[in-house]
Design an enzyme around this catalytic site. Structure first.
Site, PDB file in Angstrom:
ATOM      1  N   ASN A   6       0.650  -1.367   0.054  1.00  0.00           N
ATOM      2  CA  ASN A   6      -0.153   0.031   0.123  1.00  0.00           C
ATOM      3  C   ASN A   6       0.851   1.257   0.111  1.00  0.00           C
ATOM      4  OD1 ASN A   6      -1.604   2.331   1.237  1.00  0.00           O
ATOM      5  ND2 ASN A   6      -2.966   0.868   1.593  1.00  0.00           N
ATOM      6  N   HIS A   9       0.979   5.975   1.909  1.00  0.00           N
ATOM      7  CA  HIS A   9       1.629   7.029   2.767  1.00  0.00           C
ATOM      8  C   HIS A   9       2.721   7.720   2.022  1.00  0.00           C
ATOM      9  CE1 HIS A   9       0.022   5.639   6.478  1.00  0.00           C
ATOM     10  NE2 HIS A   9       0.260   4.498   6.133  1.00  0.00           N
ATOM     11  N   HIS A  42      -5.870   3.627  -1.685  1.00  0.00           N
ATOM     12  CA  HIS A  42      -7.256   4.110  -1.304  1.00  0.00           C
ATOM     13  C   HIS A  42      -7.483   5.318  -1.899  1.00  0.00           C
ATOM     14  CE1 HIS A  42     -10.141   4.324   2.491  1.00  0.00           C
ATOM     15  NE2 HIS A  42     -10.478   4.588   1.298  1.00  0.00           N
ATOM     16  N   ARG A  44      -9.597   8.017  -1.354  1.00  0.00           N
ATOM     17  CA  ARG A  44     -10.645   8.504  -0.186  1.00  0.00           C
ATOM     18  C   ARG A  44     -11.305   9.504  -0.857  1.00  0.00           C
ATOM     19  NH1 ARG A  44      -8.992   6.515   5.249  1.00  0.00           N
ATOM     20  NH2 ARG A  44     -10.705   7.666   5.799  1.00  0.00           N
ATOM     21  N   ARG A  48      -7.365  12.810   0.522  1.00  0.00           N
ATOM     22  CA  ARG A  48      -6.293  13.453   1.328  1.00  0.00           C
ATOM     23  C   ARG A  48      -4.725  12.808   1.077  1.00  0.00           C
ATOM     24  NH1 ARG A  48      -7.327  10.149   6.877  1.00  0.00           N
ATOM     25  NH2 ARG A  48      -9.521  10.796   6.578  1.00  0.00           N
ATOM     26  N   GLU A  69      -8.571   0.507  -3.181  1.00  0.00           N
ATOM     27  CA  GLU A  69      -9.783   0.712  -1.852  1.00  0.00           C
ATOM     28  C   GLU A  69     -10.474   1.842  -2.024  1.00  0.00           C
ATOM     29  OE1 GLU A  69      -7.344   0.923   1.607  1.00  0.00           O
ATOM     30  OE2 GLU A  69      -6.448  -0.801   1.325  1.00  0.00           O
ATOM     31  N   THR A 100      -8.522   3.499   8.104  1.00  0.00           N
ATOM     32  CA  THR A 100      -9.491   2.778   8.002  1.00  0.00           C
ATOM     33  C   THR A 100      -9.795   1.824   9.536  1.00  0.00           C
ATOM     34  OG1 THR A 100      -9.037   2.263   5.796  1.00  0.00           O
ATOM     35  CG2 THR A 100     -11.182   0.954   6.641  1.00  0.00           C
ATOM     36  N   GLU A 150     -11.176  -9.467   2.792  1.00  0.00           N
ATOM     37  CA  GLU A 150      -9.885  -8.715   3.248  1.00  0.00           C
ATOM     38  C   GLU A 150     -10.033  -9.122   5.015  1.00  0.00           C
ATOM     39  OE1 GLU A 150      -7.421  -6.133   1.398  1.00  0.00           O
ATOM     40  OE2 GLU A 150      -6.551  -5.594   3.475  1.00  0.00           O
ATOM     41  N   HIS A 190      -4.031  -4.701   7.522  1.00  0.00           N
ATOM     42  CA  HIS A 190      -3.844  -3.648   8.366  1.00  0.00           C
ATOM     43  C   HIS A 190      -3.167  -3.897   9.735  1.00  0.00           C
ATOM     44  CE1 HIS A 190      -5.426   0.031  10.178  1.00  0.00           C
ATOM     45  NE2 HIS A 190      -6.002   0.247   9.208  1.00  0.00           N
TER      46      HIS A 190
END
Ligand code: PXP
Length: 236
Positions: A6, A9, A42, A44, A48, A69, A100, A150, A190
Site C-alpha cells: 500500500n 503514505h 485508497h 478516499r 487526502r 480501495e 480505516t 480481506e 492492516h
C-alpha cells in the site's frame, strides 16, 4: 502468500508539501521491482493522499495489479469502472478517521453492498470486502457476490505480544476457515509489521497480505526496495 504494498503514505508525504516528491509512481515501480505482487491505493473521498490522477497513471504503468480501495461512493465507483483495476476492496470510510479503523458492516446492508458491487463484477473487476474477522460478517459477505474478503488484522496487530493476542488471532483463523468453506478467497491486512506478520502463516490458504505503514516506515531508514524485499522474505 503474496505481498501487496500500500503506497498511500508516499502520497501523504508528497501532499504535505503540495509538490511532486516523493513520486508515488516511482514508489510503485520500486515496490514491484522488489517483489510486490500488487499495489494498493485508497482513493478516499477527501483525496487526502492518493488523487485521481495517481490512479489514472498507476493503471497505465503497473506491471502487476492495481488493487483500489474505495468506499461505497458512486463517484469513486465511476472511476473504478473507467480505469478497471484488477481488483477493488470495499472499505468503510469516515472523514475524521486517521486510517480505516474498522471493517465494513456487511450484515447490516447485505443487499446494498451486493447492488453496489454488481456493476464492477459485471465489468470483470474482482471484488473484495474489508471486514472484521466476525462470523456474521463473513456469512453476509458470502451472499453479496464478492469473490474475496480481506480480514482486518488491526486488533490482532495491536494485541500482538499481549494476553489478548491469541484470542484475536483465533478470530482471524476461524473467519478464514469459515470464509473458505463458503467459497470465498481470503486476504488480510492492516497493522501488519515485521514482527507480527509471521503468524499469518498459521492461517491456511491466505492469498495476499496488504501492508503499507510498516513498509513505508522502514523505508525511511533502509530505502523502499530493501523494505519491500525484507517483507516479501517474511511472507512468501
Ligand atoms: N488493507 C486495507 C483495506 C486498508 O485500509 C489498509 C490501510 O490503508 C491496509 C490494508 C494497510 O494497512 P497498514 O498501512 O496498517 O499496513
Amino acid at each position: 502468500m503474496l505481498l501487496g504494498v500500500n503506497i498511500d503514505h508516499v502520497a501523504t508525504l508528497r501532499n504535505a508539501r503540495g509538490g511532486v516528491e516523493p513520486d508515488v509512481i516511482k514508489a510503485a515501480q520500486i515496490a514491484e521491482e522488489n517483489g510486490a505482487k500488487s499495489i494498493t491505493t485508497h482513493l478516499r473521498e477527501d483525496r487526502r493522499h492518493i488523487k485521481d490522477e495517481d490512479v489514472y497513471s498507476l493503471i497505465k504503468i503497473l506491471k502487476t495489479r492495481l488493487n483500489l480501495e474505495m468506499a461505497m461512493a458512486d463517484d469513486i465507483r465511476e472511476i473504478a469502472l473507467d480505469i478497471k483495476p484488477y481488483s477493488i476492496c470495499l472499505v468503510p470510510e469516515r472523514r475524521q478517521e486517521v486510517t480505516t479503523e474498522g471493517g465494513l458492516d456487511v450484515t447490516g446492508q447485505t443487499e446494498k453492498v451486493a447492488e453496489f458491487i454488481k456493476p464492477m463484477l459485471d465489468a470483470g473487476i474482482i471484488v473484495s470486502l474489508f471486514i472484521d474477522p466476525d462470523e456474521n460478517q463473513v456469512k453476509a459477505s458470502a451472499k453479496t457476490g464478492a469473490q474475496f474478503i480481506e480480514m482486518h488484522t488491526g486488533c490482532y496487530s495491536e494485541c500482538f505480544g499481549y494476553a489478548e493476542e491469541e484470542q484475536e488471532f483465533q478470530k482471524l483463523k476461524k473467519s478464514a476457515e469459515l470464509a473458505q468453506s463458503l467459497g470465498l478467497k481470503v486476504n488480510a491486512g492492516h497493522g501488519l509489521n515485521y514482527e507480527n506478520v509471521h503468524r499469518m502463516h498459521e492461517i491456511k490458504g491466505l492469498c495476499e497480505l496488504n501492508i503499507g505503514h510498516s513498509i513505508i516506515s522502514r523505508a525511511v531508514f533502509t530505502g523502499l526496495g530493501q523494505a519491500v524485499s525484507d517483507m516479501k522474505g517474511l511472507i512468501e
